[in-house]
Scaffold this active site. Sequence first.
Site, PDB file in Angstrom:
ATOM      1  N   LYS A 280       0.880  -1.293   0.037  1.00  0.00           N
ATOM      2  CA  LYS A 280      -0.041   0.050  -0.016  1.00  0.00           C
ATOM      3  C   LYS A 280       0.681   1.079   0.038  1.00  0.00           C
ATOM      4  O   LYS A 280       2.070   1.290   0.608  1.00  0.00           O
ATOM      5  CB  LYS A 280      -0.796   0.088   1.195  1.00  0.00           C
ATOM      6  CG  LYS A 280      -2.089  -1.132   1.280  1.00  0.00           C
ATOM      7  CD  LYS A 280      -2.695  -0.847   2.655  1.00  0.00           C
ATOM      8  CE  LYS A 280      -3.653  -1.958   2.696  1.00  0.00           C
ATOM      9  NZ  LYS A 280      -4.726  -1.774   1.625  1.00  0.00           N
ATOM     10  N   ARG A 354     -10.064 -11.671   2.185  1.00  0.00           N
ATOM     11  CA  ARG A 354     -10.927 -13.078   1.719  1.00  0.00           C
ATOM     12  C   ARG A 354     -10.315 -14.270   1.915  1.00  0.00           C
ATOM     13  O   ARG A 354     -10.848 -15.325   1.734  1.00  0.00           O
ATOM     14  CB  ARG A 354     -11.350 -12.691   0.547  1.00  0.00           C
ATOM     15  CG  ARG A 354     -10.318 -12.463  -0.685  1.00  0.00           C
ATOM     16  CD  ARG A 354     -10.729 -11.398  -1.987  1.00  0.00           C
ATOM     17  NE  ARG A 354     -10.747 -10.038  -1.433  1.00  0.00           N
ATOM     18  CZ  ARG A 354     -11.110  -9.015  -2.169  1.00  0.00           C
ATOM     19  NH1 ARG A 354     -11.419  -9.336  -3.574  1.00  0.00           N
ATOM     20  NH2 ARG A 354     -11.331  -7.817  -1.832  1.00  0.00           N
TER      21      ARG A 354
HETATM   22  N1  BES Z   1      -7.778  -3.801   4.530  1.00  0.00           N
HETATM   23  C1  BES Z   1      -8.084  -3.517   3.133  1.00  0.00           C
HETATM   24  C2  BES Z   1      -9.489  -2.894   2.922  1.00  0.00           C
HETATM   25  C3  BES Z   1      -9.671  -1.460   3.800  1.00  0.00           C
HETATM   26  C4  BES Z   1      -9.409  -0.377   3.103  1.00  0.00           C
HETATM   27  C5  BES Z   1     -10.161  -1.529   4.793  1.00  0.00           C
HETATM   28  C6  BES Z   1      -9.619   0.928   3.714  1.00  0.00           C
HETATM   29  C7  BES Z   1     -10.197  -0.182   5.653  1.00  0.00           C
HETATM   30  C8  BES Z   1      -9.976   1.155   4.974  1.00  0.00           C
HETATM   31  C9  BES Z   1      -8.134  -4.721   2.267  1.00  0.00           C
HETATM   32  O1  BES Z   1      -7.358  -5.837   2.588  1.00  0.00           O
HETATM   33  C10 BES Z   1      -7.652  -4.449   0.825  1.00  0.00           C
HETATM   34  O2  BES Z   1      -6.556  -3.898   0.813  1.00  0.00           O
HETATM   35  N2  BES Z   1      -8.624  -4.577   0.052  1.00  0.00           N
HETATM   36  C11 BES Z   1      -8.128  -4.222  -1.327  1.00  0.00           C
HETATM   37  C12 BES Z   1      -8.785  -5.119  -2.326  1.00  0.00           C
HETATM   38  C13 BES Z   1      -8.268  -5.091  -3.749  1.00  0.00           C
HETATM   39  C14 BES Z   1      -6.848  -5.253  -3.847  1.00  0.00           C
HETATM   40  C15 BES Z   1      -9.153  -5.987  -4.496  1.00  0.00           C
HETATM   41  C16 BES Z   1      -8.497  -2.778  -1.613  1.00  0.00           C
HETATM   42  O3  BES Z   1      -9.860  -2.618  -0.967  1.00  0.00           O
HETATM   43  O4  BES Z   1      -7.997  -1.967  -2.333  1.00  0.00           O
HETATM   44 MN    MN Z   2      -5.462  -5.460   2.265  1.00  0.00          MN
END
Ligand code: BES
Ligand code: MN
Length: 501
Positions: A280, A354
């Site tokens: 990230k 997931r």
């Molecule tokens: N933990 C994150 C989602 C999240 C984002 C929670 C902002 C709280 C605030 C999750 O693991 C994630 O990174 N999801 C990705 C999925 C994508 C790579 C398909 C996302 O939402 O960008």
């Molecule tokens: Mn994630």
Amino acid sequence: MEVKVITGDITQQRVDAIVVNLFEGVKSPGGAAGAVDRALDGAITKLIEEGEIKGKRGELTLIHTLDKMTPSRVLVAGLGKDSDFDLDAVRAVAAESCRRLRRAGVASVATIAHGVGAGGLDAAASGQAIAEGALLGVYRFDKYKSDNGDGQSIAELSVVEADAANAEALKTGVSRGTIIAEAVNLCRDMANEPANYMTPTRMSEYALEVARESGLDLEVLDRPQMAELGMGALLGVAQGSEEPPKLIILRYRGDPTNDANSLGILGKGITFDSGGLDIKNAAGMSTMKGDMAGGASVIGAMKAIGHLKPRINVTAIVPATENMPGGRAQRPGDVVTAMNGKTIEIDNTDAEGRLVLADAVAYARSLGLTRLVDVATLTGAVVVALGNQCTGAFGNDQSLIDRVVAAGAASGERIWQLPTYDEYKDQYKSDVADIKNTGGRGAGSITGAQIIGEFTDGASWVHLDIAGTSRSDKAKRWDPKGATGVPVRTLVRLVTDLAND
Ligand code: BES
Ligand code: MN
Ligand code: ZN
């Protein structure tokens, strides 16, 4: 803060401050506010006439009694319009008035039971909402501050009711509200902790404390045990971290002779989500210590369930691990095999929730659970869709989804259902494995949910995406800044509703 119930005259209480209330537009106060008004030679009526007090929701007016009454201060809280009044208003008024009085340095407070009598609310429901609002509203996470802000706290809140006939119901409600608020605050504590403290191992220690204190069974599986069970999806995520992963299982048996009367509650327990090799950026990572809020919420809910003792069996399952980009981290393109034998191509290592839930759901099915609710900070996409105002709900059984949404409405936690049409499933087809772990840009929260749904194997299942609701950027109503504890109250309400079927 201790919350208790007293029968008597609120103007006679030996406390630092009392709280009375007023509906919007009332010109001459009745009930407790009327009694206070008379004791203060018409001060409240005068403030209404002068336009200082309007009774609007959120309005708080602090009046000094200058020896005309035993308590030295009176807080007049606006309830808003009579027609908009509900339990959420009671929670908010209790929370905001306690915070206001704490700032004024008050140590003991007596409040009237908002909404009982003129407001037409059930005494037990009002008592519960007052205890919840007050205890949730004064919550602070200050254990790492050498100088913890103003340092003040309210030691005691008495709910004072003139009519003795209401006392028992009020007591029941206050005790219920106290149990539930303490469970929510445990969830908040866990989610507010920094990730260098709240590791998977620490999460399991918190679960152990809940098990001891609430009389539940605890089992914690470590890496070799998970490998033995074939949890390749969970272990693939854990691979990049030095911190040992844990699968935490808490069991409450309230209906031991009836296994059909059971619910599984599962919570994502990513104690830090760096994204893994698909790392990230700084802004995206800044709140990721809270990526275990779903896991914390099911542990919190179990604490309350153990005390409330509903007639139903509940099993909580928390797959806990970090998602880190270490030298052994899984790579985009890797293929992992979940406990049920399904293969998953890792398209993006940041779609880890997931993956850990796939194995948690498969494990729940291996325990024979046929009704499941999972809670996860799963997707940024749900925040795009719904913002921070409600949790997204998804599932494969409309009647269970309806029960969850209704439990949310009844407890003041908003939940909004999104669709799960079969056609979306094409988005996560893989060229090399059974499925891949992402579904592309469109409908990201839906495909994320559906990937978890691939592992439910015929069980009734609801998924709650709390990415937008598990933390708040500012204090409002009963929520402090930081972790909110959503959806502990919904889970507890769902469990007690199902127990009463
Ligand atoms: N933990 C994150 C989602 C999240 C984002 C929670 C902002 C709280 C605030 C999750 O693991 C994630 O990174 N999801 C990705 C999925 C994508 C790579 C398909 C996302 O939402 O960008
Ligand atoms: Mn994630
Ligand atoms: Zn995550």
